[in-house]
Design a protein around this motif. Sequence first.
Motif, PDB file in Angstrom:
ATOM      1  N   LEU A 109       1.053  -1.481  -0.048  1.00 43.53           N
ATOM      2  CA  LEU A 109       0.026  -0.224   0.326  1.00 43.53           C
ATOM      3  C   LEU A 109       0.892   1.483   0.099  1.00 43.53           C
ATOM      4  O   LEU A 109       1.702   1.568   1.086  1.00 43.53           O
ATOM      5  N   PRO A 110       0.802   1.858  -1.643  1.00 42.35           N
ATOM      6  CA  PRO A 110       2.056   3.234  -1.218  1.00 42.35           C
ATOM      7  C   PRO A 110       1.462   3.385  -0.410  1.00 42.35           C
ATOM      8  O   PRO A 110       0.546   4.026  -0.672  1.00 42.35           O
ATOM      9  N   ILE A 111       2.152   5.016   0.209  1.00 46.26           N
ATOM     10  CA  ILE A 111       1.706   6.216   0.660  1.00 46.26           C
ATOM     11  C   ILE A 111       2.436   7.449   0.395  1.00 46.26           C
ATOM     12  O   ILE A 111       3.312   6.962  -0.036  1.00 46.26           O
ATOM     13  N   ASP A 112       2.230   8.521   0.732  1.00 44.21           N
ATOM     14  CA  ASP A 112       3.046   9.549   0.471  1.00 44.21           C
ATOM     15  C   ASP A 112       4.059   9.829   1.027  1.00 44.21           C
ATOM     16  O   ASP A 112       5.419  10.562   0.727  1.00 44.21           O
ATOM     17  N   ASP A 113       4.413   9.244   1.911  1.00 41.58           N
ATOM     18  CA  ASP A 113       5.565   9.496   2.649  1.00 41.58           C
ATOM     19  C   ASP A 113       6.750   8.740   1.746  1.00 41.58           C
ATOM     20  O   ASP A 113       7.347   7.412   1.751  1.00 41.58           O
ATOM     21  N   PRO A 114       8.187   9.477   1.251  1.00 38.44           N
ATOM     22  CA  PRO A 114       8.922   8.513   0.706  1.00 38.44           C
ATOM     23  C   PRO A 114       9.528   7.952   1.284  1.00 38.44           C
ATOM     24  O   PRO A 114      10.681   7.431   0.633  1.00 38.44           O
ATOM     25  N   ALA A 115      10.266   8.114   2.845  1.00 34.52           N
ATOM     26  CA  ALA A 115      10.800   7.328   3.699  1.00 34.52           C
ATOM     27  C   ALA A 115       9.926   5.759   3.995  1.00 34.52           C
ATOM     28  O   ALA A 115      10.894   5.134   4.287  1.00 34.52           O
ATOM     29  N   ALA A 116       8.616   5.325   3.828  1.00 33.90           N
ATOM     30  CA  ALA A 116       8.628   4.212   3.821  1.00 33.90           C
ATOM     31  C   ALA A 116       9.053   3.896   2.472  1.00 33.90           C
ATOM     32  O   ALA A 116       8.346   4.100   1.389  1.00 33.90           O
ATOM     33  N   SER A 117       8.550   2.404   2.713  1.00 30.04           N
ATOM     34  CA  SER A 117       8.737   1.226   1.554  1.00 30.04           C
ATOM     35  C   SER A 117       7.200   1.159   0.450  1.00 30.04           C
ATOM     36  O   SER A 117       6.984   0.480  -0.580  1.00 30.04           O
ATOM     37  N   GLY A 118       6.179   1.456   1.456  1.00 35.53           N
ATOM     38  CA  GLY A 118       5.341   1.236   0.630  1.00 35.53           C
ATOM     39  C   GLY A 118       4.944  -0.818   1.219  1.00 35.53           C
ATOM     40  O   GLY A 118       2.804  -0.983   0.900  1.00 35.53           O
ATOM     41  N   TYR A 119       5.392  -1.503   1.211  1.00 29.63           N
ATOM     42  CA  TYR A 119       5.203  -2.510   2.037  1.00 29.63           C
ATOM     43  C   TYR A 119       5.115  -2.453   3.664  1.00 29.63           C
ATOM     44  O   TYR A 119       5.319  -2.469   4.306  1.00 29.63           O
ATOM     45  N   TRP A 120       3.956  -3.764   4.209  1.00 27.62           N
ATOM     46  CA  TRP A 120       3.077  -2.821   5.172  1.00 27.62           C
ATOM     47  C   TRP A 120       2.935  -4.715   5.680  1.00 27.62           C
ATOM     48  O   TRP A 120       2.877  -5.538   4.794  1.00 27.62           O
ATOM     49  N   GLU A 126      -8.365  -7.417   8.883  1.00 24.58           N
ATOM     50  CA  GLU A 126      -9.454  -6.208   8.225  1.00 24.58           C
ATOM     51  C   GLU A 126      -8.264  -5.809   7.027  1.00 24.58           C
ATOM     52  O   GLU A 126      -8.396  -4.766   6.365  1.00 24.58           O
ATOM     53  N   MET A 127      -7.200  -5.453   8.113  1.00 33.53           N
ATOM     54  CA  MET A 127      -6.009  -4.092   6.897  1.00 33.53           C
ATOM     55  C   MET A 127      -5.915  -5.073   5.375  1.00 33.53           C
ATOM     56  O   MET A 127      -5.704  -4.416   4.322  1.00 33.53           O
ATOM     57  N   VAL A 128      -6.127  -6.953   4.736  1.00 28.37           N
ATOM     58  CA  VAL A 128      -5.469  -6.809   4.046  1.00 28.37           C
ATOM     59  C   VAL A 128      -6.755  -7.367   2.879  1.00 28.37           C
ATOM     60  O   VAL A 128      -6.659  -7.011   1.995  1.00 28.37           O
ATOM     61  N   PHE A 129      -8.146  -8.099   3.749  1.00 30.36           N
ATOM     62  CA  PHE A 129      -8.864  -8.621   2.781  1.00 30.36           C
ATOM     63  C   PHE A 129      -9.857  -7.595   3.320  1.00 30.36           C
ATOM     64  O   PHE A 129     -11.063  -7.711   2.855  1.00 30.36           O
ATOM     65  N   THR A 130     -10.145  -6.584   3.625  1.00 32.05           N
ATOM     66  CA  THR A 130     -11.966  -5.378   3.655  1.00 32.05           C
ATOM     67  C   THR A 130     -10.568  -3.799   3.227  1.00 32.05           C
ATOM     68  O   THR A 130      -9.785  -3.409   3.080  1.00 32.05           O
ATOM     69  N   ALA A 131     -11.471  -2.638   2.754  1.00 32.89           N
ATOM     70  CA  ALA A 131     -11.162  -1.614   2.814  1.00 32.89           C
ATOM     71  C   ALA A 131     -11.271   0.093   3.919  1.00 32.89           C
ATOM     72  O   ALA A 131     -11.401   0.228   4.178  1.00 32.89           O
ATOM     73  N   ASN A 132     -12.188  -1.044   5.080  1.00 34.88           N
ATOM     74  CA  ASN A 132     -12.198  -0.673   6.343  1.00 34.88           C
ATOM     75  C   ASN A 132     -11.390   0.501   7.124  1.00 34.88           C
ATOM     76  O   ASN A 132     -12.056   1.538   7.492  1.00 34.88           O
ATOM     77  N   HIS A 133      -9.699   0.275   6.688  1.00 37.10           N
ATOM     78  CA  HIS A 133      -8.636   0.777   6.912  1.00 37.10           C
ATOM     79  C   HIS A 133      -8.576   2.133   6.548  1.00 37.10           C
ATOM     80  O   HIS A 133      -7.699   2.542   6.249  1.00 37.10           O
ATOM     81  N   HIS A 134      -8.158   1.478   4.810  1.00 39.02           N
ATOM     82  CA  HIS A 134      -7.890   2.509   4.061  1.00 39.02           C
ATOM     83  C   HIS A 134      -8.793   2.006   2.685  1.00 39.02           C
ATOM     84  O   HIS A 134      -9.376   0.990   2.245  1.00 39.02           O
ATOM     85  N   PRO A 135      -7.606   2.607   1.437  1.00 39.39           N
ATOM     86  CA  PRO A 135      -8.980   1.972   0.223  1.00 39.39           C
ATOM     87  C   PRO A 135      -8.657   0.995  -0.345  1.00 39.39           C
ATOM     88  O   PRO A 135      -9.055   0.581  -1.163  1.00 39.39           O
ATOM     89  N   GLY A 136      -7.860  -0.075  -0.335  1.00 35.13           N
ATOM     90  CA  GLY A 136      -7.242  -1.337  -0.783  1.00 35.13           C
ATOM     91  C   GLY A 136      -5.771  -1.496  -0.926  1.00 35.13           C
ATOM     92  O   GLY A 136      -5.301  -1.028  -1.208  1.00 35.13           O
TER      93      GLY A 136
END
Length: 173
Positions: A109-120, A126-136
């Motif tokens: 899940l890429p985000i705007d922070d250039p320091a974050a890799s985007g891999y979590w 619920e973080m991976v099987f739904t869009a409750n916490h983010h757009p998917g």
Amino acid sequence: MKQGPISTGTATVCAIVMAAVMMTVVAGVLLSPGDGGEISSLGLPSHSPVEAVAGYGGAPVIRITASAVNLTECRVYLTGPDGILHNVETAILGNAALDDGRAAYIFYLPIDDPAASGYWITDEPEMVFTANHHPGVRPFSPGGEWRVVVYDRRSMKNRIDRVVPVNGPSSPA
């Protein structure tokens, strides 16, 4: 039969045979599965603690089900098919110890922070099987064989070091 020293040719053949036997024994000891695991006919464990599964919208995520791994004492790394190393950031870890059938999931899940890799990594489904916490979650890019390493900082050993095929958004391996 004449008693005396053996010929150089006979000694060479004996040395090669002994070296082959010793290498077979050493390889058998080093490659034997730990914790009572079974080896399949391909030489791989019959149940891998790392596999790709379909997350939200069919995007692949990596599920880790290894027992006796405490993720608070470990660092997780991914190496993509292109050879690029990615740090895995912590999203939510409610139960850091993977036992009693619990699983952790690595997702992209890429985000705007250039320091974050985007891999979590998370143990919250619920973080991976739904869009409750983010757009998917997003598909891993590029598709192919991803190496997952879980390094234990206390024991200074890899708890997990596996390669898992991660394909397109609707076809996890």
